[in-house]
Design a protein around this motif. Structure first.
Motif, short mmCIF file in Angstrom:
data_model
loop_
_atom_site.label_atom_id
_atom_site.label_comp_id
_atom_site.label_asym_id
_atom_site.label_seq_id
_atom_site.Cartn_x
_atom_site.Cartn_y
_atom_site.Cartn_z
N PRO A 45 -82.00 -34.76 71.82
CA PRO A 45 -81.44 -33.89 72.86
C PRO A 45 -81.98 -32.46 72.73
CG PRO A 45 -79.80 -34.36 71.19
CD PRO A 45 -81.00 -35.19 70.87
N ILE A 46 -81.91 -31.76 73.84
CA ILE A 46 -82.36 -30.37 73.86
C ILE A 46 -81.15 -29.47 73.64
CG2 ILE A 46 -83.32 -28.55 75.32
CD1 ILE A 46 -85.02 -30.71 76.66
N ALA A 47 -81.29 -28.52 72.71
CA ALA A 47 -80.23 -27.56 72.41
C ALA A 47 -80.65 -26.18 72.94
CB ALA A 47 -79.99 -27.50 70.90
N LYS A 48 -79.68 -25.36 73.27
CA LYS A 48 -79.97 -24.02 73.79
C LYS A 48 -79.37 -22.97 72.86
CE LYS A 48 -80.09 -25.57 78.54
NZ LYS A 48 -79.63 -25.40 79.90
N ALA A 49 -80.08 -21.84 72.78
CA ALA A 49 -79.60 -20.74 71.93
C ALA A 49 -80.15 -19.42 72.44
CB ALA A 49 -80.04 -20.97 70.49
N GLU A 50 -79.64 -18.34 71.87
CA GLU A 50 -80.12 -16.99 72.15
C GLU A 50 -80.34 -16.30 70.82
OE1 GLU A 50 -77.42 -14.97 74.73
OE2 GLU A 50 -77.85 -16.31 76.41
N GLY A 51 -81.31 -15.39 70.81
CA GLY A 51 -81.56 -14.68 69.57
C GLY A 51 -82.60 -13.59 69.74
N THR A 52 -83.04 -13.07 68.60
CA THR A 52 -84.03 -12.00 68.57
C THR A 52 -85.25 -12.48 67.79
OG1 THR A 52 -82.28 -10.35 68.60
CG2 THR A 52 -84.45 -9.61 67.88
N VAL A 63 -92.66 -19.23 65.87
CA VAL A 63 -91.95 -18.00 66.19
C VAL A 63 -90.66 -18.04 65.36
CG1 VAL A 63 -90.85 -19.02 68.24
CG2 VAL A 63 -90.99 -16.56 68.03
N THR A 64 -90.40 -16.95 64.64
CA THR A 64 -89.19 -16.88 63.83
C THR A 64 -88.15 -16.12 64.62
OG1 THR A 64 -90.49 -16.94 61.80
CG2 THR A 64 -88.24 -16.11 61.62
N ILE A 65 -86.98 -16.75 64.77
CA ILE A 65 -85.93 -16.19 65.61
C ILE A 65 -84.62 -16.13 64.82
CG2 ILE A 65 -84.60 -16.47 67.73
CD1 ILE A 65 -86.93 -18.11 68.86
N ALA A 66 -83.96 -14.96 64.88
CA ALA A 66 -82.60 -14.83 64.36
C ALA A 66 -81.69 -15.20 65.52
CB ALA A 66 -82.34 -13.40 63.90
N HIS A 67 -81.01 -16.34 65.41
CA HIS A 67 -80.22 -16.83 66.54
C HIS A 67 -78.76 -17.03 66.15
CE1 HIS A 67 -80.01 -20.92 64.88
NE2 HIS A 67 -81.29 -20.79 64.57
N GLY A 68 -77.93 -17.11 67.18
CA GLY A 68 -76.50 -17.36 66.97
C GLY A 68 -76.26 -18.83 66.65
N ALA A 69 -75.00 -19.19 66.49
CA ALA A 69 -74.63 -20.58 66.21
C ALA A 69 -75.09 -21.48 67.36
CB ALA A 69 -73.12 -20.68 66.04
N VAL A 70 -75.46 -22.71 66.98
CA VAL A 70 -75.90 -23.70 67.97
C VAL A 70 -75.01 -24.94 67.81
CG1 VAL A 70 -77.86 -24.97 68.92
CG2 VAL A 70 -78.27 -22.83 67.70
N GLN A 74 -74.88 -28.44 65.49
CA GLN A 74 -73.97 -28.05 64.41
C GLN A 74 -74.61 -27.07 63.42
OE1 GLN A 74 -72.69 -31.81 62.81
NE2 GLN A 74 -71.59 -32.34 64.67
N TRP A 75 -75.31 -26.08 63.96
CA TRP A 75 -75.94 -25.05 63.13
C TRP A 75 -75.13 -23.76 63.19
CZ3 TRP A 75 -81.81 -25.00 64.76
CH2 TRP A 75 -82.44 -26.13 64.22
N PRO A 76 -75.01 -23.09 62.06
CA PRO A 76 -74.45 -21.74 62.08
C PRO A 76 -75.53 -20.75 62.52
CG PRO A 76 -75.09 -22.31 59.85
CD PRO A 76 -75.36 -23.53 60.70
N ALA A 77 -75.14 -19.51 62.70
CA ALA A 77 -76.14 -18.48 63.00
C ALA A 77 -77.10 -18.39 61.82
CB ALA A 77 -75.44 -17.15 63.23
#
Length: 116
Positions: A45-52, A63-70, A74-77
């Protein structure tokens, strides 16, 4: 004394399994030329997230991204590297806030889409 019948039975059983595993050479495929053969392969499945974006490595296409919880996976930030295509990197720089979607397969996260 009892080992001989057991050994014979085991050998016969093993040989019968190998015979069953072989292709059926006489199987007729007439009229099946135009049939579409579908494999029942499920994509992750495709998961969505936001980050820097913290860094971009064009050589390794990551690309290395600092992202919020997904929650979808079941990933933490966290901060982590994602596989990305060269085209997806166009116009992105470290420090950009992005929304992105990714697919997680075999322990590897691959960007599906990414935008500022």
């Amino acid at each position: 004394m009892k080992l001989t019948p057991i050994a014979v039975a085991s050998t016969v059983f093993a040989l019968s399994l190998s015979a069953l595993a072989e292709d059926v050479p006489g199987m007729k495929m007439d009229g099946m030329e135009g049939m579409e053969m579908k494999q029942d392969v499920k994509q992750a499945p495709i998961a969505k997230a936001e980050g820097t974006i913290k860094s971009i490595n064009s050589e390794k296409q990551t690309v290395t991204i600092a992202h919020g919880a997904v929650p979808a996976v079941q990933w933490p930030a966290m901060t982590m590297a994602f596989s990305v295509t060269e085209d997806q990197l166009t116009g992105l720089t470290a420090g950009d806030r992005v929304s992105f979607s990714f697919r997680l397969e075999g322990g590897r996260a691959t960007i599906v889409s990414i935008k500022k």
